[in-house]
Every structure is written in structure tokens, then in C-alpha cells.
Write an enzyme that holds these catalytic residues in place. Structure first.
Site, PDB file in Angstrom:
ATOM      1  N   ASP A 128       0.861  -1.199   0.032  1.00 54.18           N
ATOM      2  CA  ASP A 128      -0.017  -0.060  -0.113  1.00 54.18           C
ATOM      3  C   ASP A 128       0.846   1.265   0.041  1.00 54.18           C
ATOM      4  O   ASP A 128       1.969   1.418   0.878  1.00 54.18           O
ATOM      5  CB  ASP A 128      -0.896  -0.030   1.201  1.00 54.18           C
ATOM      6  N   GLU A 189      -9.084  -0.125  -4.581  1.00 52.95           N
ATOM      7  CA  GLU A 189      -8.204   0.672  -3.668  1.00 52.95           C
ATOM      8  C   GLU A 189      -7.088   1.222  -4.504  1.00 52.95           C
ATOM      9  O   GLU A 189      -6.088   0.451  -5.164  1.00 52.95           O
ATOM     10  CB  GLU A 189      -7.551  -0.171  -2.703  1.00 52.95           C
ATOM     11  N   HIS A 192      -3.169   0.070  -3.648  1.00 55.48           N
ATOM     12  CA  HIS A 192      -3.055  -1.230  -3.289  1.00 55.48           C
ATOM     13  C   HIS A 192      -2.373  -1.725  -4.619  1.00 55.48           C
ATOM     14  O   HIS A 192      -3.118  -1.927  -5.540  1.00 55.48           O
ATOM     15  CB  HIS A 192      -4.007  -2.140  -2.748  1.00 55.48           C
TER      16      HIS A 192
END
EC number: 3.4.13.22
Length: 221
Positions: A128, A189, A192
Site C-alpha cells: 500500500d 483501492e 494497493h
């Protein structure tokens, strides 16, 4: 718009892994990437990545424009921590959707937190991250890292409509440099990215994942 493959999709679980045996390495000792401490755990697991993933991330950073760097928020995540995160968010989904079947709760939860058995972070191949300037100041990418779909009104999705032009440009920059070095994005996301895990193998259409679940790094003697 292409349908999003979530981590709860049976096709992800069906991917086998052919463990390559690469070790986890500590980004704090490597020193080539800037590391943020917001997800720091007592054991320092968050600061680790498989060596192959790290090498590709360093190569991707070299493709960024002058004055921009990666800011890594979290890499490896121990299985127990992944399980706890998933169950906590699944409970949030149960409260929001009290009539939903268990399969639907799993699907909803997987849009934000991966089921432990297929989790990219547990393999050591997922990271991340966001972008920052040379002083470490985060650049605007539309939401905070780890913003939930609920609190961001869906703006956490990589291709979410309605985010500002600057955030869209920075997300496009992330996509360019990270896909160029072999990473894939989890499209719910924007922060990610992963290499070598089951999700990567499915999207890249390779026979097996390179990284399976890996044990937490050992603390220094």
C-alpha cells in the site's frame, strides 16, 4: 466499464502457488524507499516485502518525475492481523446489511479487506503506497490511503469518477510506473499494488502465483 474482480472471486482462490522461496526484506534497512509509520506494528512486519517485489518497486520509483517519490504505508501483513482486519470489516458490513447472506457479506467485505486465505499482503508481495514530494509531504490522490468505500463515497476506487484532475493525474502516474514493472492494482483501492500473489497471477494469466503465504519475519537476535 470492466467488471471488477474482487478477492472473494472463486477464480482467485483457485489459483495455485509455486513458492519461489524469496525472503522478506526490511525496507528500513534497505533505505531506498521512504516509509510511513501509520500502519506500523510492534514487530515491524509492515516494513517488509519480498525481495523481488522490492526490486520492482525501486525500479518503478526511478520512472517517477524528478521530485516525486513513493511513500510506502504497508507491505507484509501477518495472517492473524489480516484475519482480524477482515472480521472487523465483515462485522461492519453485517450491521449495514442485516438481511444479507454470508456469501454477500464476504463479497462486500472483500471489496476493502481481502479474505485471509487469499490475501496479497500475507504473501509479502503486496504494498500500500502513495506519492510524496522530496520532503515527504503527501501528494493529493483523492482520498486518504485506506479510506473505506463508505467514508470516501466510493472515491477509493482507482477509476472513481468525480475526483479532481490533479488526483486523477497522480493515480495515472502510479498506474504507469507500477504496471511497467509488473505490478497489478486492486481496483477498489488506488493505493494497493501487488506482484507475485494469486491476484497478480490471475490478472497476468500466469500458471501459478510466485508467492504463497509467508511466515512473519523473525525479530533481530
Amino acid at each position: 466499464m470492466t467488471d471488477i474482480i474482487t478477492l472473494a472471486d472463486p477464480r482467485v482462490a483457485a489459483v495455485t502457488h509455486d513458492e519461489c522461496g524469496e525472503p522478506l526484506v526490511d525496507l528500513r534497512e534497505d533505505g531506498r524507499l521512504r516509509l510511513d509509520a501509520r500502519q506500523a506494528d510492534d514487530e515491524g512486519s509492515y516494513a517488509h516485502l519480498r525481495v523481488g517485489a522490492l526490486q520492482r518497486l525501486v525500479r518503478a520509483q526511478r520512472l517517477l518525475p524528478a521530485g516525486i517519490r513513493f511513500l510506502v504505508v504497508e507491505g507484509y501483513r501477518p495472517p492473524d492481523l489480516q484475519r482480524r482486519y477482515f472480521e472487523q470489516y465483515a462485522e461492519t458490513m453485517r450491521q449495514a446489511h442485516p438481511d444479507a447472506a454470508p456469501e454477500r457479506i464476504r463479497e462486500l467485505a472483500s471489496a476493502y479487506i481481502s479474505p485471509p486465505e487469499v490475501a496479497p499482503h500475507v504473501s509479502g508481495g503486496a504494498v500500500d503506497l502513495t506519492l510524496c514530494d522530496r520532503t515527504g509531504r503527501e501528494l493529493p490522490l483523492g482520498t486518504e490511503v485506506n479510506a473505506t468505500p463508505e467514508e470516501s463515497a466510493g472515491a477509493c476506487r482507482t477509476d472513481a469518477p468525480g475526483i479532481g484532475a490533479e488526483a486523477r493525474e497522480y493515480r495515472a502516474l502510479l498506474r504507469r510506473v507500477l504496471t511497467a514493472t509488473g505490478f497489478v492494482n486492486y481496483p477498489t483501492e488506488w493505493w494497493h499494488w501487488s506482484y507475485g500473489d494469486r491476484y497478480w497471477a490471475l490478472l497476468r494469466r500466469v500458471p501459478a502465483a510466485r508467492y504463497g503465504p509467508v511466515d512473519p519475519p523473525r525479530p533481530p537476535a
